[in-house]
Design a protein around this motif. Structure first.
Motif, short mmCIF file in Angstrom:
data_model
loop_
_atom_site.label_atom_id
_atom_site.label_comp_id
_atom_site.label_asym_id
_atom_site.label_seq_id
_atom_site.Cartn_x
_atom_site.Cartn_y
_atom_site.Cartn_z
N VAL A 167 0.85 -1.19 0.00
CA VAL A 167 0.00 0.00 0.00
C VAL A 167 0.88 1.24 0.00
CG1 VAL A 167 -2.00 -1.11 1.06
CG2 VAL A 167 -0.24 -0.15 2.51
N SER A 168 0.55 2.20 -0.86
CA SER A 168 1.36 3.41 -0.99
C SER A 168 0.45 4.59 -1.32
CB SER A 168 2.40 3.23 -2.11
OG SER A 168 1.76 3.01 -3.36
N LEU A 186 -2.58 1.90 9.40
CA LEU A 186 -1.83 0.82 8.75
C LEU A 186 -0.37 0.80 9.19
CD1 LEU A 186 -3.35 1.00 5.16
CD2 LEU A 186 -3.85 -0.65 6.96
N TRP A 187 0.11 1.90 9.77
CA TRP A 187 1.46 1.89 10.33
C TRP A 187 1.50 1.14 11.65
CZ3 TRP A 187 1.93 7.83 9.38
CH2 TRP A 187 2.40 8.07 8.09
N PRO A 241 3.04 -1.42 4.08
CA PRO A 241 3.11 -0.01 3.67
C PRO A 241 4.45 0.31 3.00
CG PRO A 241 2.31 -0.22 5.93
CD PRO A 241 2.86 -1.55 5.54
N ARG A 242 4.38 0.96 1.84
CA ARG A 242 5.57 1.39 1.12
C ARG A 242 5.30 2.80 0.58
NH1 ARG A 242 7.45 -2.32 3.33
NH2 ARG A 242 8.64 -4.08 2.51
N GLY A 243 5.83 3.81 1.24
CA GLY A 243 5.56 5.17 0.80
C GLY A 243 4.14 5.60 1.10
N LEU A 244 3.51 4.98 2.08
CA LEU A 244 2.15 5.36 2.49
C LEU A 244 2.23 6.61 3.38
CD1 LEU A 244 -0.85 4.22 2.42
CD2 LEU A 244 -0.33 3.33 4.71
N HIS A 245 1.32 7.55 3.14
CA HIS A 245 1.35 8.78 3.93
C HIS A 245 -0.04 9.41 4.00
CE1 HIS A 245 1.04 11.19 0.23
NE2 HIS A 245 1.91 10.33 -0.29
#
Length: 429
Positions: A309-310, A319-320, A345-349
């Protein structure tokens, strides 16, 4: 008559799986189920031989019960007149006193048939065997070489030579071909290259070691069958073997077959900007899982899915959080009827408003402008780069194109890292 055989490899029976208990137990059973499917397929398709390109099991951890089940399954083939050719690999080397040597296979002779048998090649010198069908007529040759040690470094493929025959000739070997996809994920055991396969002039190469099914070279018949059952998220997609038919003087006809009952999938999800409630987030992710299941013929296989998820998400902090993320994963398993769901999470913000940053004189703003300029300006990027690139091999960065590729690799992800710091966001490990 065409020479017909099933190309298998990297069975890795009795693999010690990691991960969650339920998934670990299911995968342990799935490997044997996949092997049973392969045996049944060989019988139903009436092949002349089954070729196993090494790594049937993992080192000397193969249990007595596992050995017996393996041999009983192969005996079903022999009872149907199907030969079994098995070359040893780095996980099941043929050293004296090792598990492979003690399985009871016979050394491959110069000719086999019409009575079928279990034939092994565990020496590094290639051995050519002519295969006869049930009527005693020759249909092809199998040339094999095996690993005698678990860390074989010799180029075994370079030793193969075509016998003087018009029959189809098949090379059977466990090797790393550097040109193959994902070959870098495997140790360079028995390394080989294009020139080895070109000079040997064989009609088909049945290779093992690399776990992705593929034809390595477009103009040479060099094939990896992949492994029998995906063992972790990196080994995603269908898994099984290759059914091959060969007539003298013609190109091999290769059919990909899936035997694995459990399928690993990896999916990217980057459209969570509208997921403002927990239930909305859950349903959105479940929709992605259902779509993945449809693409993967969900009704035929059990799924293990890893979602990357990004991008912007109002509930990024949810999700963190490891505990909350795990609860969502278990809810998704039930919602989409999957064996396992993993969220990464990959680059999720959280959603970002760049207006304030753009209007505020600060180091972050100037750095962001510089990164974006360098992303579009090759000349500027080369101008700013030092003469000696840290960590780079001079031979690999000799040309401007190679230097650019190196520099862009180093810049990858820096903009996202800069924005994360500018907005004081959490990171996920």
């Amino acid at each position: 008559m065409a020479f017909r055989f099933l190309h298998l490899g990297d069975l890795h029976l009795e693999t010690a799986f990691g991960g969650r208990d339920e998934t670990r137990g299911r995968l342990a059973r799935a490997v044997w189920e996949a092997f049973d499917h392969a045996i049944q397929c060989a019988i139903e398709r009436e092949v002349h031989a089954v070729l196993i390109a090494g790594d049937a099991f993992d080192h000397d951890k193969f249990s007595l019960r596992g050995e017996q089940r393996f041999l009983q399954s192969l005996q079903r083939l022999v009872d149907r007149g199907i030969h079994v050719f098995y070359v040893t690999g780095n996980h099941d080397p043929g050293l004296a006193g090792g598990k492979a040597a003690g399985l009871g296979f016979q050394d491959a002779p110069e000719e086999v048939g019409p009575t079928a048998g279990l034939w092994m090649v565990r020496k590094t010198t290639p051995k050519a065997t002519q295969v006869l069908d049930a009527a005693g007529q020759p249909v092809g040759f199998v040339i094999g070489a095996g690993h005698q040690q678990p860390n074989e470094t010799t180029n075994l493929a370079a030793k193969f030579k075509r016998p003087e025959t018009d029959l189809p000739v098949v090379g059977l070997l466990h090797t790393q071909v550097a040109a193959a996809r994902v070959s870098g994920e495997h140790q360079p055991y028995a390394p080989s290259g294009r020139e080895d396969y070109a000079q040997a002039e064989l009609d088909y190469w049945a290779l093992g070691h690399v776990h992705v099914q593929q034809r390595v070279f477009e103009d040479l018949p060099v094939w990896y069958c992949g492994n029998l059952q995906g063992r972790n998220p990196k080994e995603s997609g269908p898994k099984g073997g290759l059914l091959v038919e060969m007539d003298p003087g013609e190109d091999p006809r290769v059919e990909s077959l899936s035997f694995a009952p459990v399928l690993w999938l990896q999916e990217a999800v980057d459209d969570l900007a509208a997921a403002s409630t927990r239930e909305g987030l859950l349903q959105h992710l479940a929709g992605h899982l259902r779509e993945s299941a449809l693409k993967a013929h969900w009704d035929l296989q059990e799924l293990c899915v890893r979602l990357f998820v990004s991008g912007p998400c109002p509930l990024a902090s949810l999700l963190w959080n490891a505990e909350e993320r795990e609860r969502i994963e278990f809810e998704l398993q039930g919602e989409a009827d999957c064996l396992e769901v993993q969220i990464r999470p990959r680059g999720l913000h959280r959603p970002r408003d760049l207006t304030e940053l753009e209007n505020t004189p600060c180091v972050q703003r100037e750095a962001l402008h510089l990164l974006r300029d360098l992303a579009e300006n090759d000349e500027r990027l080369l101008e700013l780069a030092p003469a000696d690139l840290p960590g780079a091999d001079a031979n690999e960065c000799a040309s401007p194109e190679e230097r650019l590729a190196y520099l862009r690799d180093r810049l990858d992800g820096l903009e996202e890292e800069l924005l994360r710091r500018a907005f004081h966001e959490e990171t996920w490990q």
